[in-house]
Design a protein around this motif. Sequence first.
Motif, PDB file in Angstrom:
ATOM      1  N   ARG A 117       0.720  -1.103  -0.023  1.00  0.00           N
ATOM      2  CA  ARG A 117      -0.142  -0.099   0.114  1.00  0.00           C
ATOM      3  C   ARG A 117       0.755   1.103  -0.073  1.00  0.00           C
ATOM      4  N   GLN A 118       1.959   1.235  -0.794  1.00  0.00           N
ATOM      5  CA  GLN A 118       2.651   2.462  -0.579  1.00  0.00           C
ATOM      6  C   GLN A 118       2.102   3.618  -1.528  1.00  0.00           C
TER       7      GLN A 118
ATOM      8  N   ARG B 178      -3.817   6.389   0.800  1.00  0.00           N
ATOM      9  CA  ARG B 178      -4.254   7.474   1.344  1.00  0.00           C
ATOM     10  C   ARG B 178      -3.245   8.496   2.201  1.00  0.00           C
TER      11      ARG B 178
ATOM     12  N   TYR C  84      -1.797  11.546  -3.387  1.00  0.00           N
ATOM     13  CA  TYR C  84      -2.940  10.444  -4.009  1.00  0.00           C
ATOM     14  C   TYR C  84      -4.544  11.060  -3.356  1.00  0.00           C
TER      15      TYR C  84
ATOM     16  N   ARG D 202      -7.737  11.700  -5.686  1.00  0.00           N
ATOM     17  CA  ARG D 202      -9.187  10.772  -5.236  1.00  0.00           C
ATOM     18  C   ARG D 202     -10.298  11.845  -5.141  1.00  0.00           C
TER      19      ARG D 202
ATOM     20  N   PHE E  57     -12.486   5.721  -6.985  1.00  0.00           N
ATOM     21  CA  PHE E  57     -11.365   4.606  -6.895  1.00  0.00           C
ATOM     22  C   PHE E  57     -11.485   3.905  -7.974  1.00  0.00           C
TER      23      PHE E  57
ATOM     24  N   SER F 240      -3.735  -0.846  -8.423  1.00  0.00           N
ATOM     25  CA  SER F 240      -4.926  -1.679  -8.711  1.00  0.00           C
ATOM     26  C   SER F 240      -5.531  -2.473  -7.367  1.00  0.00           C
ATOM     27  N   ASP F 241      -6.407  -3.288  -7.801  1.00  0.00           N
ATOM     28  CA  ASP F 241      -6.787  -3.982  -6.436  1.00  0.00           C
ATOM     29  C   ASP F 241      -7.053  -5.482  -6.821  1.00  0.00           C
ATOM     30  N   ILE F 242      -6.905  -6.384  -5.731  1.00  0.00           N
ATOM     31  CA  ILE F 242      -7.226  -7.871  -5.914  1.00  0.00           C
ATOM     32  C   ILE F 242      -8.705  -8.197  -6.351  1.00  0.00           C
TER      33      ILE F 242
ATOM     34  N   PRO G 135     -14.696  -2.230   0.169  1.00  0.00           N
ATOM     35  CA  PRO G 135     -15.655  -2.820  -0.942  1.00  0.00           C
ATOM     36  C   PRO G 135     -16.732  -3.557  -0.453  1.00  0.00           C
TER      37      PRO G 135
ATOM     38  N   PHE H 201       0.222  -8.250  -9.434  1.00  0.00           N
ATOM     39  CA  PHE H 201      -0.350  -9.134  -8.559  1.00  0.00           C
ATOM     40  C   PHE H 201      -1.604  -9.553  -8.677  1.00  0.00           C
TER      41      PHE H 201
ATOM     42  N   TYR I  67     -14.588 -12.682  -0.180  1.00  0.00           N
ATOM     43  CA  TYR I  67     -15.401 -11.618  -0.908  1.00  0.00           C
ATOM     44  C   TYR I  67     -16.447 -11.775  -1.517  1.00  0.00           C
TER      45      TYR I  67
ATOM     46  N   THR J 166      -4.676 -12.782   1.935  1.00  0.00           N
ATOM     47  CA  THR J 166      -4.821 -12.278   3.129  1.00  0.00           C
ATOM     48  C   THR J 166      -5.547 -12.861   4.199  1.00  0.00           C
TER      49      THR J 166
ATOM     50  N   HIS K  56       1.680  -6.055   6.881  1.00  0.00           N
ATOM     51  CA  HIS K  56       0.383  -5.627   6.279  1.00  0.00           C
ATOM     52  C   HIS K  56       0.470  -4.267   5.894  1.00  0.00           C
TER      53      HIS K  56
HETATM   54  O1  CP3 Z   1       0.129  -2.057  -2.440  1.00  0.00           O
HETATM   55  C1  CP3 Z   1      -0.189  -1.078  -3.217  1.00  0.00           C
HETATM   56  O2  CP3 Z   1       0.103  -0.057  -3.068  1.00  0.00           O
HETATM   57  C2  CP3 Z   1      -0.886  -1.613  -4.713  1.00  0.00           C
HETATM   58  C3  CP3 Z   1      -2.399  -1.403  -4.585  1.00  0.00           C
HETATM   59  C4  CP3 Z   1      -3.333  -2.192  -3.798  1.00  0.00           C
HETATM   60  C5  CP3 Z   1      -4.657  -1.889  -3.412  1.00  0.00           C
HETATM   61  N1  CP3 Z   1      -5.067  -2.825  -2.589  1.00  0.00           N
HETATM   62  C6  CP3 Z   1      -5.167  -0.664  -3.670  1.00  0.00           C
HETATM   63  C7  CP3 Z   1      -6.273  -0.276  -2.787  1.00  0.00           C
HETATM   64  C8  CP3 Z   1      -3.045  -3.798  -3.413  1.00  0.00           C
HETATM   65  C9  CP3 Z   1      -1.752  -4.587  -3.679  1.00  0.00           C
HETATM   66  C10 CP3 Z   1      -4.259  -4.228  -2.640  1.00  0.00           C
HETATM   67  C11 CP3 Z   1      -4.502  -5.681  -2.444  1.00  0.00           C
HETATM   68  C12 CP3 Z   1      -5.741  -5.799  -1.677  1.00  0.00           C
HETATM   69  N2  CP3 Z   1      -7.077  -5.116  -1.724  1.00  0.00           N
HETATM   70  C13 CP3 Z   1      -5.982  -6.630  -0.534  1.00  0.00           C
HETATM   71  C14 CP3 Z   1      -4.837  -7.481  -0.220  1.00  0.00           C
HETATM   72  C15 CP3 Z   1      -3.790  -7.062   0.830  1.00  0.00           C
HETATM   73  C16 CP3 Z   1      -4.331  -6.727   2.120  1.00  0.00           C
HETATM   74  O3  CP3 Z   1      -4.352  -5.389   2.477  1.00  0.00           O
HETATM   75  O4  CP3 Z   1      -4.707  -7.372   2.905  1.00  0.00           O
HETATM   76  C17 CP3 Z   1      -7.175  -6.659   0.193  1.00  0.00           C
HETATM   77  C18 CP3 Z   1      -7.917  -7.498   1.010  1.00  0.00           C
HETATM   78  C19 CP3 Z   1      -7.937  -5.657  -0.764  1.00  0.00           C
HETATM   79  C20 CP3 Z   1      -9.389  -5.441  -0.823  1.00  0.00           C
HETATM   80  C21 CP3 Z   1      -9.686  -4.196  -0.526  1.00  0.00           C
HETATM   81  N3  CP3 Z   1      -9.385  -2.967  -1.534  1.00  0.00           N
HETATM   82  C22 CP3 Z   1     -10.092  -3.588   0.651  1.00  0.00           C
HETATM   83  C23 CP3 Z   1     -10.400  -4.135   2.011  1.00  0.00           C
HETATM   84  C24 CP3 Z   1     -10.133  -2.113   0.402  1.00  0.00           C
HETATM   85  C25 CP3 Z   1     -10.603  -0.978   1.534  1.00  0.00           C
HETATM   86  C26 CP3 Z   1      -9.763  -1.046   2.708  1.00  0.00           C
HETATM   87  C27 CP3 Z   1      -9.099   0.083   2.396  1.00  0.00           C
HETATM   88  O5  CP3 Z   1      -7.605   0.134   2.763  1.00  0.00           O
HETATM   89  O6  CP3 Z   1      -9.689   1.288   2.157  1.00  0.00           O
HETATM   90  C28 CP3 Z   1      -9.794  -1.672  -0.847  1.00  0.00           C
HETATM   91  C29 CP3 Z   1      -9.631  -0.253  -1.356  1.00  0.00           C
HETATM   92  C30 CP3 Z   1      -8.472  -0.198  -1.775  1.00  0.00           C
HETATM   93  N4  CP3 Z   1      -7.381  -0.992  -2.455  1.00  0.00           N
HETATM   94  C31 CP3 Z   1      -7.632   1.320  -1.504  1.00  0.00           C
HETATM   95  C32 CP3 Z   1      -6.487   1.243  -2.086  1.00  0.00           C
HETATM   96  C33 CP3 Z   1      -5.413   2.108  -2.108  1.00  0.00           C
HETATM   97  C34 CP3 Z   1      -8.254   2.314  -0.747  1.00  0.00           C
HETATM   98  C35 CP3 Z   1      -9.025   3.157  -2.069  1.00  0.00           C
HETATM   99  C36 CP3 Z   1      -9.470   4.483  -1.604  1.00  0.00           C
HETATM  100  O7  CP3 Z   1     -10.374   4.883  -0.698  1.00  0.00           O
HETATM  101  O8  CP3 Z   1      -8.769   5.470  -2.050  1.00  0.00           O
END
Ligand code: CP3
Length: 344
Positions: free
Chosen positions: A24-25, A28, A33, A37, A42, A72-74, A93, A141, A151, A206, A321
């Motif tokens: 998540r580098q 937010r 970023y 947003r 998103f 991106s997102d998983i 989500p 990824f 999910y 995860t 994490h």
């Molecule tokens: O790591 C990175 O910077 C790359 C991008 C990335 C995101 N999600 C962006 C994102 C990666 C690798 C993920 C993986 C992901 N997504 C996982 C596995 C890793 C982990 O954290 O356990 C899971 C379970 C998800 C599902 C997901 N997407 C959730 C639970 C959420 C909401 C929680 C949150 O952190 O807001 C998202 C949204 C999401 N994915 C955001 C980002 C930057 C936040 C979106 C926003 O509000 O701007």
Amino acid sequence: MSRNLYINTTKCKKVSRPPIWLMRQAGRYMSSYQDIRKNTPFKTCIYTPDLIKKITLLPINELQPDAAILFSDILVIIDALGLDLVYKEKQGPIVTNPIQTPKDVDNLSLRYKDKIFSPIMQGITACKKSLDPLNIPLIGFAGAPFTLATYLIEGKAVGNLQKTKTFYYHYPEAFQTLLDILSNNIIEYLNLQLEHHVDALQLFDTWAGLLPWEEMQKFSITPMKKIIQQLKNSRQVPITVFCKGSSLTASELCKTGANVIGIDWQGDLVTLRKELPKDIALQGNLDPLLLFAPQETIKAKVLSLLDTLKDQNGIILNVGHGLLPQTPYENVKFLIDLVKSYRY
Ligand code: CP3
């Protein structure tokens, strides 16, 4: 420089310092970023090639970690399957039509794969164009089948996996079919990423850490092993598997054929490094909340960890994490600079 450092470390070769990147580098905790947003949902961010590139590069330009991870997102696989996935502000989500019965599983197919995957692939190409001259590797990824299944069944980020576990105890065959469908889709998706020249891959499982031992083998390790075996990985790009709880299950994760194991923040990286196979690299495992500490505490903890690992190969510094939205930006910069100026 960073590319060789990262790749050599995944091969457990001797290097001058550990490479660092952070899960998540791009997120937010960065005001750049948040600025994007503010005006852009998103989903628009993750399906617009230009924005994928722009956001992937934010941390590279501002903080210079040793690797970029695709923005991106998983859960994109869930969009490709045509289920209704919405990202709600502050809730994360939500799948509004989750899987409830075996019949729902039979109806699944990669209906929208071209529509969903093609902007992501264009985004990868755009990222590579900017990253290659900087010698920064791009990590692609996917979510692992079990975590995606949670999910699909729970419809949202999960607590105790009550619905998922109820489903697999009542409908074991349909659950296995669901994992097989997801595995095949993930193989197809990751092969596309490989064709578009990503430099590394990470599988996120995860929530597999919430499984009992036997189910963890069946629903997490076996499918990830199958995926890794079936990838068309002729360039032998390194593959990382990550799971919350991996410090307990790391020896099993080593059996997936992955080159790198992402270790959560609870285990002792030094002990794990001594115990696990020497040809498998370890990534981790700082507590994301360590970044809320004073900088002298961050410095003392990180230097002590690195000093203890001096004689070991195959360590990629990362968090155990993802970074939290409230993380102090200046501490992320401090951590990256600290690790980059360290020498074994
Ligand atoms: O790591 C990175 O910077 C790359 C991008 C990335 C995101 N999600 C962006 C994102 C990666 C690798 C993920 C993986 C992901 N997504 C996982 C596995 C890793 C982990 O954290 O356990 C899971 C379970 C998800 C599902 C997901 N997407 C959730 C639970 C959420 C909401 C929680 C949150 O952190 O807001 C998202 C949204 C999401 N994915 C955001 C980002 C930057 C936040 C979106 C926003 O509000 O701007």
